[in-house]
Enzyme design. Structure first.
Site, PDB file in Angstrom:
ATOM      1  CB  ALA A  51      60.705  45.846  59.054  1.00  0.00           C
ATOM      2  CD  GLU A  72      70.305  44.348  53.610  1.00  0.00           C
ATOM      3  OE1 GLU A  72      69.289  44.541  54.284  1.00  0.00           O
ATOM      4  OE2 GLU A  72      70.449  43.351  52.853  1.00  0.00           O
ATOM      5  CB  ALA A  73      72.870  39.921  53.696  1.00  0.00           C
ATOM      6  CB  SER A  78      66.286  52.548  52.578  1.00  0.00           C
ATOM      7  OG  SER A  78      65.196  53.387  52.805  1.00  0.00           O
ATOM      8  CB  CYS A  82      55.848  48.177  46.372  1.00  0.00           C
ATOM      9  SG  CYS A  82      55.995  47.706  48.089  1.00  0.00           S
ATOM     10  CG  ASP A 321      57.856  40.874  53.892  1.00  0.00           C
ATOM     11  OD1 ASP A 321      56.953  41.553  54.408  1.00  0.00           O
ATOM     12  OD2 ASP A 321      58.096  40.877  52.669  1.00  0.00           O
ATOM     13  CE1 TYR A 464      25.670  62.635  43.436  1.00  0.00           C
ATOM     14  CE2 TYR A 464      24.340  64.242  44.643  1.00  0.00           C
ATOM     15  CZ  TYR A 464      24.655  63.590  43.467  1.00  0.00           C
ATOM     16  OH  TYR A 464      23.975  63.876  42.320  1.00  0.00           O
ATOM     17  CD1 TRP A 472      20.337  56.656  46.714  1.00  0.00           C
ATOM     18  CD2 TRP A 472      20.961  55.921  48.725  1.00  0.00           C
ATOM     19  NE1 TRP A 472      19.333  56.984  47.602  1.00  0.00           N
ATOM     20  CE2 TRP A 472      19.707  56.529  48.855  1.00  0.00           C
ATOM     21  CE3 TRP A 472      21.559  55.394  49.868  1.00  0.00           C
ATOM     22  CZ2 TRP A 472      19.025  56.616  50.073  1.00  0.00           C
ATOM     23  CZ3 TRP A 472      20.882  55.468  51.069  1.00  0.00           C
ATOM     24  CH2 TRP A 472      19.635  56.076  51.165  1.00  0.00           C
TER      25      TRP A 472
END
Ligand SMILES: Cc1cc2nc3c(=O)[nH]c(=O)nc-3n(C[C@H](O)[C@H](O)[C@H](O)COP(=O)(O)OP(=O)(O)OC[C@H]3O[C@@H](n4cnc5c(N)ncnc54)[C@H](O)[C@@H]3O)c2cc1C
Length: 485
Positions: A51, A72-73, A78, A82, A321, A464, A472
């Site tokens: 963020a 930034e602690a 950056s 994930c 977060d 398709y 389908w």
């Protein structure tokens, strides 16, 4: 619960902190030069991961003249948390690849990045923050015109005996992943025990399996992946058991035993030998430093924001977060600590701090996980969430092949839809399969966002051709079944 201070009290507090830090002395007490003149353009961002850095970059793209100061602690900025499980597993062996951008990139863009600087307090009335320079153990006060809180969340550590033993880890930061990686490469570390069967626990499990370890998961709830539909949890369980994972649901952690290192995990149902323990018990917003600031927090400690990422206090924004986020489908704020919303909300906050009034379109709760050879994904509401919102809804589950029988590589897909009973409107969807499940959920996310009905889905013109789908598609079939039910 945050306590609101009046302006006079906050001014007194600021002066006290300035005195404590020897910034304000009897000699200079009447001098106000320690306070920066406000030019309306100094933006301070606290937190430099998803963020925070997406906001910092966006501000600079929109307005090169804006002064952007990031505190930034940690020393890592950056990076993609994930990607940590895939660094542990060895799918990616290069730690540098976890960083979206090197620190020099931000410096070149004109962003002042202060790593190892923790913000310890904010003083909204005076628009100041107290900062602890962790490298030099010095303190300072800085002034902002706009402030973005992007402090994220930290892994929950259980208050049990032995949680601090060697060989017990959470997976949240790059150093966490580096330590676990070192451990899983040791020949004497072969049995992993994972506490928590959510998505981070399962990603850790897959990493351990890839490292040839024996894995046990203990989960206090009665199923894995509690944020997903029970049908998806069951498919995940079967897949993990197929790969030899021992899964103990309804079992709670009591303590971790061992001389100096973890050797055994004791639960309310027994004990499990383990050489390495991963704690994956959820996360907690990093917002303690906001105590007494007047910034409103939700029950779990997340900053409450509106759709423009504004907090209840003027010129203070929050994203990621550490904050709640607007849910398009629920029509209210929720806590959804995921990388996509953190990046997007950071950008929205950036534009608004420069004067725009952009509203975040809202999250749907889209999430996906790979569990060994299968994919599981969800979007919109699950049945549990729809019931929580007192909606009158139907649940439809279909199993259909992804490809025609004559084309090589046909695999089954399971799709579950949640639809409003009266209107047939799609409220949520989940899917599981060896391939194509996540991409189908991406399509269904658009359907849910747009408020399409199950009937429309049944006739939707999806691609398709035999190498990709059946005539389908499984989504059409699910829509048709939901429309009839
Ligand atoms: C193992 C793992 C796997 C994940 N997988 C996925 C996934 O597949 N998909 C997905 O969408 N999301 C995933 N996530 C979640 C995603 O990483 C987070 O949602 C995202 O990192 C949140 O970004 P953030 O900037 O809000 O917070 P964070 O990444 O937590 O960063 C906040 C930063 O603020 C700093 N900070 C905190 N307090 C202070 C202070 N007082 N002063 C200064 N600095 C401070 C912290 O040191 C931290 O560096 C995963 C997370 C983990 C841990």
């Amino acid at each position: 619960m945050a306590v609101a201070y009046d302006e006079k009290q906050i001014k007194t507090l600021v002066r006290e902190v300035l005195k404590d830090m020897s910034i304000l002395t009897p000699e200079n007490e009447s001098d106000t030069s320690h306070e920066r003149a406000c030019n309306g353009r100094k933006i301070i961002i606290i937190g430099a991961v998803a963020a925070g850095m997406s906001a910092a970059s966006k501000i600079k793209r929109l307005d090169k003249s804006a002064e952007v100061m990031v505190y930034e602690a940690d020393e890592h900025v950056s990076y993609g948390a994930c990607g940590l499980p895939y660094y542990i597993s060895g799918d990616n062996d290069d730690v540098k690849k976890l960083y979206a951008r090197p620190q020099e990139f931000f410096t070149k863009a004109g962003i002042t990045l202060n790593t190892k600087h923790a913000v310890t307090k904010i003083f909204p009335v005076d628009k100041k923050i107290a900062v602890h320079d962790l490298k030099n153990n010095e303190f300072k006060i800085d002034h902002y015109d706009k402030l973005l809180i992007a402090t994220g969340a930290r892994a929950v550590t259980p208050d049990v005996e032995g949680a601090d033993k060697q060989g017990v880890y959470s997976i949240k930061t790059v150093p966490d992943a580096e330590k676990i990686r070192e451990d899983v490469l040791r020949p004497d570390v072969r049995r992993a025990l994972i506490v928590g069967g959510g998505y981070i626990g399962l990603e850790a499990c897959e990493a351990m399996l890839k490292r040839g370890m024996r894995v046990t998961i203990i989960e206090a709830a009665d199923r894995l992946l509690g944020a997903f539909e029970p049908e998806m949890s069951e498919l995940a369980r079967k897949e993990l058991e197929k790969h030899g994972v021992s899964i103990k649901t309804g079992e709670k952690l009591v303590k971790i035993e061992g001389a100096t290192r973890a050797e055994r995990v004791v639960t309310d149902k027994g004990s499990h030998e383990a050489d390495l323990v991963i704690l994956a018990l959820g996360i907690k917003p990093n917002t303690e430093f906001l105590a007494d600031s007047g910034v409103l927090l939700s029950e779990n400690g997340a900053v409450i924001t509106d759709r423009e990422m504004r907090t209840n206090i003027g010129d203070i924004y929050a994203a990621g977060d550490c904050a709640t986020v607007y849910s398009h489908i629920a029509g209210e704020n929720v806590y959804l600590p995921l990388g996509g919303p953190a990046n997007k909300c950071g950008r929205v906050a950036a534009a608004n701090m420069l004067g725009a009034s952009d509203k975040f379109i809202g999250v749907l709760g889209s999430a996906a996980i790979k569990v060994m050879d299968i994919e599981i994904a969800t979007t919109g509401l699950t049945a549990v969430q729809a019931a929580g919102l007192k909606m009158d809804f139907a649940e439809t589950v279909v199993a259909a092949p992804d490809l025609p029988h004559y084309y090589p590589g046909q695999t089954p897909l399971t799709i579950k839809l949640i639809s409003e009973k009266k209107s047939g409107k799609l409220l949520g969807a989940s899917a599981c399969g060896e391939k194509g499940a996540v991409l189908r959920i991406d399509a269904l996310a658009v359907a849910v966002y747009a408020g399409l009905s199950a009937e429309t889905l049944s006739m939707m013109d999806f691609c398709y051709a035999p190498p990709f789908a059946t005539v389908w598609d499984a989504m059409n079939i699910a829509g048709g079944k939901a429309a009839r039910e």
